[in-house]
Design a protein around this motif. Structure first.
Motif, PDB file in Angstrom:
ATOM      1  N   TYR A  42       1.125  -1.335  -0.061  1.00 19.35           N
ATOM      2  CA  TYR A  42      -0.045  -0.284   0.246  1.00 19.35           C
ATOM      3  C   TYR A  42       0.864   1.046   0.205  1.00 19.35           C
ATOM      4  O   TYR A  42       1.483   2.121   0.969  1.00 19.35           O
ATOM      5  CB  TYR A  42      -0.586   0.473   1.077  1.00 19.35           C
ATOM      6  N   PRO A  43       1.353   1.978  -1.219  1.00 21.26           N
ATOM      7  CA  PRO A  43       2.264   3.039  -1.231  1.00 21.26           C
ATOM      8  C   PRO A  43       1.955   3.423  -0.323  1.00 21.26           C
ATOM      9  O   PRO A  43       2.663   4.933  -0.556  1.00 21.26           O
ATOM     10  CB  PRO A  43       2.091   3.299  -2.778  1.00 21.26           C
ATOM     11  N   ALA A  44       0.169   4.588  -0.541  1.00 15.29           N
ATOM     12  CA  ALA A  44      -0.106   5.676   0.457  1.00 15.29           C
ATOM     13  C   ALA A  44      -0.464   5.223   2.036  1.00 15.29           C
ATOM     14  O   ALA A  44      -0.747   6.324   2.094  1.00 15.29           O
ATOM     15  CB  ALA A  44      -0.958   6.253  -0.711  1.00 15.29           C
ATOM     16  N   ASP A  45      -0.155   4.607   2.072  1.00 12.93           N
ATOM     17  CA  ASP A  45      -1.051   3.858   3.550  1.00 12.93           C
ATOM     18  C   ASP A  45       0.110   3.350   4.573  1.00 12.93           C
ATOM     19  O   ASP A  45       0.997   2.540   3.928  1.00 12.93           O
ATOM     20  CB  ASP A  45      -1.836   3.629   3.832  1.00 12.93           C
ATOM     21  N   ASP A  46       0.129   3.439   5.357  1.00  7.22           N
ATOM     22  CA  ASP A  46       1.388   2.564   6.743  1.00  7.22           C
ATOM     23  C   ASP A  46       0.425   1.486   7.231  1.00  7.22           C
ATOM     24  O   ASP A  46       0.384   0.854   7.994  1.00  7.22           O
ATOM     25  CB  ASP A  46       1.092   3.774   8.338  1.00  7.22           C
ATOM     26  N   ILE A  47       0.135   0.345   5.740  1.00  7.66           N
ATOM     27  CA  ILE A  47      -0.633  -0.719   6.281  1.00  7.66           C
ATOM     28  C   ILE A  47       0.800  -1.767   5.786  1.00  7.66           C
ATOM     29  O   ILE A  47       1.282  -1.487   3.816  1.00  7.66           O
ATOM     30  CB  ILE A  47      -1.663  -0.740   5.979  1.00  7.66           C
ATOM     31  N   GLN A  48       0.836  -2.832   5.329  1.00  5.58           N
ATOM     32  CA  GLN A  48       0.622  -3.942   4.711  1.00  5.58           C
ATOM     33  C   GLN A  48       0.461  -5.043   5.135  1.00  5.58           C
ATOM     34  O   GLN A  48      -0.845  -5.058   6.129  1.00  5.58           O
ATOM     35  CB  GLN A  48       2.482  -4.204   5.093  1.00  5.58           C
ATOM     36  N   ALA A  49      -0.042  -6.423   4.162  1.00  5.22           N
ATOM     37  CA  ALA A  49      -1.104  -7.729   4.177  1.00  5.22           C
ATOM     38  C   ALA A  49      -0.138  -8.519   3.792  1.00  5.22           C
ATOM     39  O   ALA A  49       0.199  -8.427   2.327  1.00  5.22           O
ATOM     40  CB  ALA A  49      -2.097  -7.065   3.530  1.00  5.22           C
ATOM     41  N   PHE A  84      -2.827  -7.851   8.606  1.00  2.39           N
ATOM     42  CA  PHE A  84      -2.808  -6.652   8.562  1.00  2.39           C
ATOM     43  C   PHE A  84      -1.556  -6.168   9.885  1.00  2.39           C
ATOM     44  O   PHE A  84      -2.095  -6.778  10.796  1.00  2.39           O
ATOM     45  CB  PHE A  84      -3.905  -5.759   8.043  1.00  2.39           C
ATOM     46  N   THR A  85      -0.671  -5.516   9.236  1.00  3.52           N
ATOM     47  CA  THR A  85      -0.102  -4.925  10.448  1.00  3.52           C
ATOM     48  C   THR A  85       0.913  -3.629   9.915  1.00  3.52           C
ATOM     49  O   THR A  85       0.325  -3.229   8.440  1.00  3.52           O
ATOM     50  CB  THR A  85       1.809  -5.578  10.376  1.00  3.52           C
ATOM     51  N   ARG A  86       1.083  -2.666  10.201  1.00  5.24           N
ATOM     52  CA  ARG A  86       2.116  -1.323  10.250  1.00  5.24           C
ATOM     53  C   ARG A  86       3.118  -1.608   8.917  1.00  5.24           C
ATOM     54  O   ARG A  86       3.079  -2.680   8.953  1.00  5.24           O
ATOM     55  CB  ARG A  86       2.031  -0.426  10.480  1.00  5.24           C
ATOM     56  N   LYS A  87       3.360  -0.931   8.610  1.00  5.79           N
ATOM     57  CA  LYS A  87       5.078  -1.531   7.359  1.00  5.79           C
ATOM     58  C   LYS A  87       6.145  -2.101   8.403  1.00  5.79           C
ATOM     59  O   LYS A  87       7.187  -2.265   7.931  1.00  5.79           O
ATOM     60  CB  LYS A  87       4.603  -0.651   6.637  1.00  5.79           C
ATOM     61  N   ASP A  88       6.188  -1.368  10.063  1.00  6.09           N
ATOM     62  CA  ASP A  88       7.492  -2.138  10.942  1.00  6.09           C
ATOM     63  C   ASP A  88       6.746  -3.428  11.200  1.00  6.09           C
ATOM     64  O   ASP A  88       7.661  -3.832  11.911  1.00  6.09           O
ATOM     65  CB  ASP A  88       7.770  -0.559  11.644  1.00  6.09           C
ATOM     66  N   GLY A  89       5.196  -3.948  11.127  1.00 10.84           N
ATOM     67  CA  GLY A  89       5.217  -5.304  11.590  1.00 10.84           C
ATOM     68  C   GLY A  89       4.658  -4.894  12.842  1.00 10.84           C
ATOM     69  O   GLY A  89       4.267  -6.033  12.985  1.00 10.84           O
ATOM     70  N   THR A  90       4.306  -4.339  13.211  1.00  9.13           N
ATOM     71  CA  THR A  90       3.427  -3.945  14.669  1.00  9.13           C
ATOM     72  C   THR A  90       2.480  -4.336  14.271  1.00  9.13           C
ATOM     73  O   THR A  90       2.184  -3.878  13.509  1.00  9.13           O
ATOM     74  CB  THR A  90       3.714  -2.837  15.483  1.00  9.13           C
ATOM     75  N   PRO A  91       1.195  -4.679  14.921  1.00  9.82           N
ATOM     76  CA  PRO A  91       0.055  -5.004  14.672  1.00  9.82           C
ATOM     77  C   PRO A  91      -0.887  -3.429  14.841  1.00  9.82           C
ATOM     78  O   PRO A  91      -0.106  -2.887  16.140  1.00  9.82           O
ATOM     79  CB  PRO A  91       0.085  -6.038  16.197  1.00  9.82           C
ATOM     80  N   TYR A  92      -2.431  -3.382  14.549  1.00 10.03           N
ATOM     81  CA  TYR A  92      -2.723  -2.747  14.467  1.00 10.03           C
ATOM     82  C   TYR A  92      -4.010  -3.113  15.715  1.00 10.03           C
ATOM     83  O   TYR A  92      -3.734  -4.525  15.551  1.00 10.03           O
ATOM     84  CB  TYR A  92      -3.585  -2.236  13.378  1.00 10.03           C
ATOM     85  N   GLY A  93      -4.644  -1.979  16.500  1.00 14.29           N
ATOM     86  CA  GLY A  93      -5.677  -2.374  17.268  1.00 14.29           C
ATOM     87  C   GLY A  93      -5.223  -3.079  18.838  1.00 14.29           C
ATOM     88  O   GLY A  93      -4.722  -2.606  18.648  1.00 14.29           O
TER      89      GLY A  93
END
Lengths: 162, 162
Positions: A136-143, A153-162
């Motif tokens: 996701y080039p425009a947002d701090d998320i990866q899947a 789904f995590t942030r780009k540094d690998g930390t979880p959401y929620g």
């Protein structure tokens, strides 16, 4: 089909099928951006497993997904109603009924946005290649696809959401 | 795209793309039955490889294919124009624009026939699972995918056509 003994229908009126009950798999703050999107999974009714087909409606202000690309999955869209804008990381174009676009794995990042006052309706197809990832080039998320159909789904540094 | 250095288009008007030059891969006497069918391969223009998408037109009297099923490939159709009849080995149903049907691998044998005086136009999708075979309950023909995209047709006793 929850009842595996039931024969699939010969055919269906696409718009009469039920929309997906969960609007999005994204975590917040991205989940809320998908509330003006309605997906009807069509292929599942017939027992298809190699690819998915959705009839998708974007209400005014809606978007198809975050700007994204897949690592393994090819995607394709065909516009049935309305005039969405296809936004990519290599430019954008306004679409109209009868236009189509395809997004090969590891190709352009893309999403559709509805900047008009009318609904947009389109057919979208994506295969179910194992080991797929979303970027996701425009947002701090990866899947990452952890299991068939199950995305983490995590942030780009690998930390979880929620 | 024969020129691999050329970037695929962002989008295309589906009906403005060229039809497939070879009307069918079937041997005679089946080839001639497919002359009232016109396929525009859409996904190939964008470099998709995991599945194919065609915009297909059946002129009056045309049929989509021989009555068939695949061993590995899932298929899906969405009707855009006209009123084809979906014929299967478990019954038939008349379709109209907005209707869809899916054909899982090893499921019902199926084809579309245009018994009307008007054209039929639909979107068809099929994946490209390796090792696919085609079986034809109403005709003395069988198909094996010898290499990706390359089909070999024989009679059911294995003898070649032609």
């Amino acid at each position: 089909m929850s009842d595996s003994t039931k024969q699939p229908p010969l055919a269906l009126v696409a718009v009469d099928t039920p929309p997906r009950t969960k609007p999005s798999n994204y975590p917040e703050p991205f989940f809320s951006r998908m509330l003006k999107r309605e997906k009807r999974p069509l292929g599942d009714h017939f027992g298809l497993t190699n690819f998915g087909v959705n009839l998708t409606r974007l209400f005014p202000g809606g978007e198809s997904a975050l700007l994204h690309r897949h690592s393994k999955q090819d995607e394709f869209i065909y516009i049935l109603e309305g005039r969405p804008t296809l936004v990519t990381d290599e430019g954008e174009i306004d679409l109209e009924p009868g236009m189509c676009a395809g997004f090969p794995a590891a190709g352009r990042a893309h999403h559709l946005v509805n900047r008009t006052a009318a609904d947009v309706v389109y057919i979208e197809i994506g295969d179910r290649s194992p080991g797929d990832e979303g970027s996701y080039p425009a947002d701090d998320i990866q899947a990452k696809m952890a299991a068939p159909g199950h995305w983490v789904f995590t942030r780009k540094d690998g930390t979880p959401y929620g």
